[in-house]
Design a protein around this motif. Sequence first.
Motif, PDB file in Angstrom:
ATOM      1  N   ASP A 110     117.951 -22.200  21.237  1.00 27.50           N
ATOM      2  CA  ASP A 110     116.524 -22.533  21.196  1.00 27.50           C
ATOM      3  C   ASP A 110     116.267 -23.906  20.584  1.00 27.50           C
ATOM      4  O   ASP A 110     115.115 -24.242  20.302  1.00 27.50           O
ATOM      5  CB  ASP A 110     115.751 -21.493  20.370  1.00 27.50           C
ATOM      6  N   HIS A 115     117.537 -14.950  16.070  1.00 27.00           N
ATOM      7  CA  HIS A 115     116.228 -14.432  16.476  1.00 27.00           C
ATOM      8  C   HIS A 115     116.447 -13.232  17.402  1.00 27.00           C
ATOM      9  O   HIS A 115     117.503 -13.121  18.053  1.00 27.00           O
ATOM     10  CB  HIS A 115     115.410 -15.534  17.156  1.00 27.00           C
ATOM     11  N   HIS A 132     121.808 -18.487  17.092  1.00 31.03           N
ATOM     12  CA  HIS A 132     120.997 -18.146  15.920  1.00 31.03           C
ATOM     13  C   HIS A 132     120.631 -16.676  16.037  1.00 31.03           C
ATOM     14  O   HIS A 132     121.064 -16.002  16.984  1.00 31.03           O
ATOM     15  CB  HIS A 132     119.767 -19.054  15.786  1.00 31.03           C
ATOM     16  N   HIS A 152     114.629 -25.255  14.343  1.00 29.83           N
ATOM     17  CA  HIS A 152     114.010 -24.051  14.920  1.00 29.83           C
ATOM     18  C   HIS A 152     114.346 -22.847  14.036  1.00 29.83           C
ATOM     19  O   HIS A 152     113.497 -21.979  13.804  1.00 29.83           O
ATOM     20  CB  HIS A 152     114.514 -23.842  16.344  1.00 29.83           C
ATOM     21  N   ASP A 210     115.665 -12.289  20.263  1.00 28.58           N
ATOM     22  CA  ASP A 210     115.971 -12.413  21.694  1.00 28.58           C
ATOM     23  C   ASP A 210     117.359 -13.023  21.941  1.00 28.58           C
ATOM     24  O   ASP A 210     117.731 -13.250  23.094  1.00 28.58           O
ATOM     25  CB  ASP A 210     114.887 -13.229  22.426  1.00 28.58           C
ATOM     26  N   HIS A 211     118.132 -13.293  20.882  1.00 28.02           N
ATOM     27  CA  HIS A 211     119.437 -13.949  21.075  1.00 28.02           C
ATOM     28  C   HIS A 211     120.651 -13.135  20.646  1.00 28.02           C
ATOM     29  O   HIS A 211     121.684 -13.192  21.315  1.00 28.02           O
ATOM     30  CB  HIS A 211     119.443 -15.318  20.366  1.00 28.02           C
TER      31      HIS A 211
HETATM   32 ZN   LIG Z   1     114.783 -18.648  18.486  1.00 20.87          ZN
END
Ligand SMILES: [Zn+2]
Length: 270
Positions: free
Chosen positions: A149, A70, A68, A130, A72-73
């Motif tokens: 996540d 976000h 995904h 999420h 941090d990914h």
């Molecule tokens: Zn996430």
Amino acid sequence: MPPFAELAAGVSRIVAPNPSMMTGPGTNTYIVGEERVAVIDPGPAIPEHIENILEKSAGSIRWILATHTHPDHSPAVAALAARTGAEVLGMPAPAGAHQDATFAPTRVLADGDALEAGEFRLEVVHTPGHASNHVCFRHAALNWLFTGDHVIDGSTVVIDPPDGNMKHYIESLQKCRDLGCAALAPGHGEIIDDPVRVIEWIIDHRLQREAKVLAAVRANPGLTTIELVPHVYQDVAPHLYGWAERSLLAHVLKLEVDGVARRSNDAWHA
Ligand SMILES: [Zn+2]
């Protein structure tokens, strides 16, 4: 957690140097394959982490996958793709805050797609909840699921509406449980080797919280979401009420879709 670990034949993990309350020890970047390599979730665009991924990939990086978008990914995807010429696979970022708008997949994934790499096969499982564009990847030979996540080790994930959706989250958990995988390789924390037990625990935990939310709405009709927080999250310190409110909102929105709660203006009734 060790910064680098070989987990199985052809699967290793690098932990990105971004530990925090939200990311635990840091984001897990997985390297799959030996000659032609797929990188799952390259993480934040931290130069030393990107160098580390290039160094630890034995073969050439052909594919970069994001569970995904976000922050941090996926932000390291662009730099890694520029360095390697690899194909980028994932679902585009939806509009909204906390999304990596730089993520540009060259192959847009859908549920049921597969990456056939010869040496390994990764099957795409769409798991909204999420994040609406969240996907998990099942390593067919190992019967492992890379869960991003959707399921993480050691804590519960944030469901932040409107992109986060509790009803979809629980349905996606049931979908993953029913895959009968041997292990989960999460986006944060260690390998989970009892997937069914852990996923059922998460579903139970969410449904228990939902029951508590519904009881609070019934006992205190007409309260707004933030006013309901102290009635549901007695275990949460007041400085975390902002996060608790997002989570509570995710629950009441599910109850609304389920036809159990209704909203007038900002006040909730059951
Ligand atoms: Zn996430």
